[in-house]
Design a protein around this motif. Structure first.
Motif, mmCIF file in Angstrom:
data_model
loop_
_atom_site.group_PDB
_atom_site.id
_atom_site.type_symbol
_atom_site.label_atom_id
_atom_site.label_comp_id
_atom_site.label_asym_id
_atom_site.label_seq_id
_atom_site.Cartn_x
_atom_site.Cartn_y
_atom_site.Cartn_z
ATOM 1 N N SER A 1 2.227 28.964 18.820
ATOM 2 C CA SER A 1 1.298 29.013 19.947
ATOM 3 C C SER A 1 0.746 27.617 20.239
ATOM 4 C CB SER A 1 0.155 29.984 19.630
ATOM 5 O OG SER A 1 -0.609 29.491 18.528
ATOM 6 N N PRO A 2 0.390 27.342 21.502
ATOM 7 C CA PRO A 2 -0.150 26.006 21.834
ATOM 8 C C PRO A 2 -1.408 25.663 21.054
ATOM 9 C CG PRO A 2 0.487 27.182 23.818
ATOM 10 C CD PRO A 2 0.581 28.176 22.704
ATOM 11 N N HIS A 3 -2.250 26.641 20.808
ATOM 12 C CA HIS A 3 -3.487 26.366 20.077
ATOM 13 C C HIS A 3 -3.183 25.883 18.654
ATOM 14 C CE1 HIS A 3 -7.611 26.693 18.698
ATOM 15 N NE2 HIS A 3 -7.225 27.537 17.736
ATOM 16 N N ASN A 4 -2.287 26.584 17.963
ATOM 17 C CA ASN A 4 -1.946 26.171 16.599
ATOM 18 C C ASN A 4 -1.155 24.870 16.579
ATOM 19 O OD1 ASN A 4 -3.219 28.279 15.217
ATOM 20 N ND2 ASN A 4 -1.472 29.650 15.520
ATOM 21 N N GLN A 5 -0.338 24.624 17.572
ATOM 22 C CA GLN A 5 0.383 23.361 17.639
ATOM 23 C C GLN A 5 -0.592 22.197 17.822
ATOM 24 O OE1 GLN A 5 3.694 22.669 17.221
ATOM 25 N NE2 GLN A 5 3.906 24.812 16.597
ATOM 26 N N LEU A 6 -1.651 22.418 18.612
ATOM 27 C CA LEU A 6 -2.668 21.387 18.784
ATOM 28 C C LEU A 6 -3.404 21.128 17.480
ATOM 29 C CD1 LEU A 6 -4.262 19.483 20.615
ATOM 30 C CD2 LEU A 6 -5.753 21.417 21.196
ATOM 31 N N ARG A 7 -3.724 22.176 16.760
ATOM 32 C CA ARG A 7 -4.401 22.005 15.472
ATOM 33 C C ARG A 7 -3.510 21.285 14.469
ATOM 34 N NH1 ARG A 7 -9.017 25.064 14.616
ATOM 35 N NH2 ARG A 7 -8.624 25.017 12.354
ATOM 36 N N CYS A 8 -2.226 21.577 14.497
ATOM 37 C CA CYS A 8 -1.304 20.865 13.595
ATOM 38 C C CYS A 8 -1.209 19.390 13.955
ATOM 39 C CB CYS A 8 0.077 21.518 13.636
ATOM 40 S SG CYS A 8 0.154 23.153 12.844
ATOM 41 N N SER A 9 -1.203 19.079 15.246
ATOM 42 C CA SER A 9 -1.147 17.675 15.654
ATOM 43 C C SER A 9 -2.403 16.920 15.242
ATOM 44 C CB SER A 9 -0.940 17.577 17.166
ATOM 45 O OG SER A 9 -2.051 18.151 17.860
ATOM 46 N N GLN A 10 -3.511 17.635 15.103
ATOM 47 C CA GLN A 10 -4.757 17.021 14.652
ATOM 48 C C GLN A 10 -4.953 17.150 13.147
ATOM 49 O OE1 GLN A 10 -7.742 19.050 16.942
ATOM 50 N NE2 GLN A 10 -7.214 18.008 18.867
ATOM 51 N N GLU A 11 -3.887 17.499 12.429
ATOM 52 C CA GLU A 11 -3.897 17.640 10.974
ATOM 53 C C GLU A 11 -4.942 18.663 10.517
ATOM 54 O OE1 GLU A 11 -4.262 13.872 9.130
ATOM 55 O OE2 GLU A 11 -2.357 13.100 9.924
#
Length: 409
Positions: free
Chosen positions: A221-231
């Motif tokens: 999901s985009p939300h989790n991908q964003l959180r992964c990009s922010q470590e």
């Protein structure tokens, strides 16, 4: 007497045969399936009987034992098979995932056990017969990264079974197999610091016959991908089913549907006759090959550098000795030195006019004449032009006339 000696000889022969037979294990056969994780434990207890016991009866044998594994006739194992043993007091583990091209080929692994106390060895062979399966390959494959495990811990049957049970509870497939296990160090990971019970980390790949569940899809999901990009850790609803025993890094999960993977065929150029084909036995050249004479090559290798060095030596010698620009300056300097010495020798013999202070002194009272201060044999070049009266060697005191009258003291 003869019967006693023969009986003793037979007893020694039998003990020798029993010792040899005890040290040679029969080949063990295993039958793994292609595309499924293969794990074989090298148990230390299995080899302890091959080594002599402790000197004292009743002592527990806990000798350090290490293992060496290799493909028969080769110095190393096959590419798909790996081996790990953490310490000499722990069991060794052979593990890997055979592929479809290995089906039908018996792989013989030589296992040599070393007793680090007595330096004795024991050896037996492990015959791996790779079997084909209709389920290979499973179409849906997921790779998990478990942060709180080492590879030998994950290879334990009970731990691996617990993990597959948790995955099956989340995925709900009909068929689920562990495909491969890889240490994070083999993927470029760093060795953890020996603090806080840190682990190396393990990548575990599993395959199933049904599409991925919605829980596994949440990481995309985009939300989790964003959180992964922010470590930051993503929010996964089924993480609590793993958290009790396995700490999964959901940002590193990989979901692959091999039905949608486009195969890439790479055309390799013809390697020629100098390259051995893959999986082909080594066939050394025969002894009927003609010998080659390397004397001419040796002369060329030695003569060419020597000739170049000789030419450079002559050029340098000619430049230094025959074309020196400083020869003229040296000749000029030598002529100046000769002229200087000649002028100095001439200056010692020159005649000069004497100054008034060096002329003969006339005594007006006595009428005597004092001889010249400087004879002809004096060195005139070092004589000062002006002389004081104290420096005169033949100075005569001139009496002075006193005035008439009385002297009063």
């Amino acid at each position: 007497m003869m019967s006693t000696m023969s009986a003793a000889g037979v007893a020694v022969w039998l003990s020798t045969v029993v010792t040899i037979l005890s040290r040679s294990h029969a080949d063990r056969n295993v039958y793994p399936s292609a595309g499924v994780l293969f794990v074989h434990v090298l148990e230390r207890e299995y080899f302890k009987g091959e080594f002599p016991p402790y000197p004292k009866s009743g002592d527990v044998s806990n000798d350090p034992i290490t293992f060496n594994t290799n493909l028969m006739g080769y110095p190393d194992r096959p590419g798909w098979l790996r081996y790990i043993q953490r310490t000499p007091h722990s069991d060794g583990v052979l593990y890997g995932s055979p592929m479809a091209e290995h089906v039908g080929k018996a792989t013989v692994i030589e296992i040599t056990a070393y007793n680090r106390r007595t330096f004795e060895t024991a050896r037996h062979n492990l015959v791996i017969n790779i079997m084909g399966t209709e389920e290979f390959p499973l179409p849906y494959q997921a790779e998990f990264y478990i942060k709180n495990m080492n590879v030998e811990e994950m290879l334990a049957s009970e731990v691996l079974g617990d993990f597959l049970g948790a995955v099956k509870n989340v995925w709900q497939p009909e068929r689920l197999n562990a495909i491969n296990i890889t240490s994070a160090l083999d993927r470029g990971g760093r060795v953890p610091l020996p603090i806080n019970n840190l682990k190396e980390g393990v990548y575990v790949m599993v395959g199933a016959d049904v599409p991925f569940s919605s829980c596994l899809r949440e990481v995309e999901s985009p939300h989790n991908q964003l959180r992964c990009s922010q470590e930051m850790e993503p929010v996964i609803s089924c993480d609590k089913k793993f958290r009790a025993q396995f700490h999964i890094d959901w940002c590193k999960i990989s979901l692959v549907d091999i039905n949608k993977v486009v195969p890439v065929y790479i055309s390799r150029p013809d390697p020629g006759t100098g390259i051995l084909p893959e999986f082909a036995p080594y066939d050394p050249p025969s002894e009927s090959l003609k010998s080659r004479d390397y004397f001419s090559d040796f002369l060329i290798t030695l003569a060419v550098p020597s000739a170049v060095a000789l030419v450079l030596f002559f050029i340098l010698g000619y430049t230094m000795c025959c074309r020196r620009e400083g020869v003229i300056q040296l000749v000029h300097h030598s002529s100046i030195q000769k002229s200087t010495k000649e002028l100095r020798s001439m200056s010692k013999n020159r005649e000069i006019s004497w100054p008034l202070s060096t002329l003969p002194v006339f005594n007006p009272v006595s009428g005597e004449v004092v001889p010249p201060i400087h004879p002809d044999n004096y060195e005139t070049t070092s004589m000062p032009l002006m002389q004081t009266q104290t420096n005169l060697q033949n100075q005569i005191t001139i009496p002075q006339q006193r005035p008439s009258g009385k002297w009063y003291s």
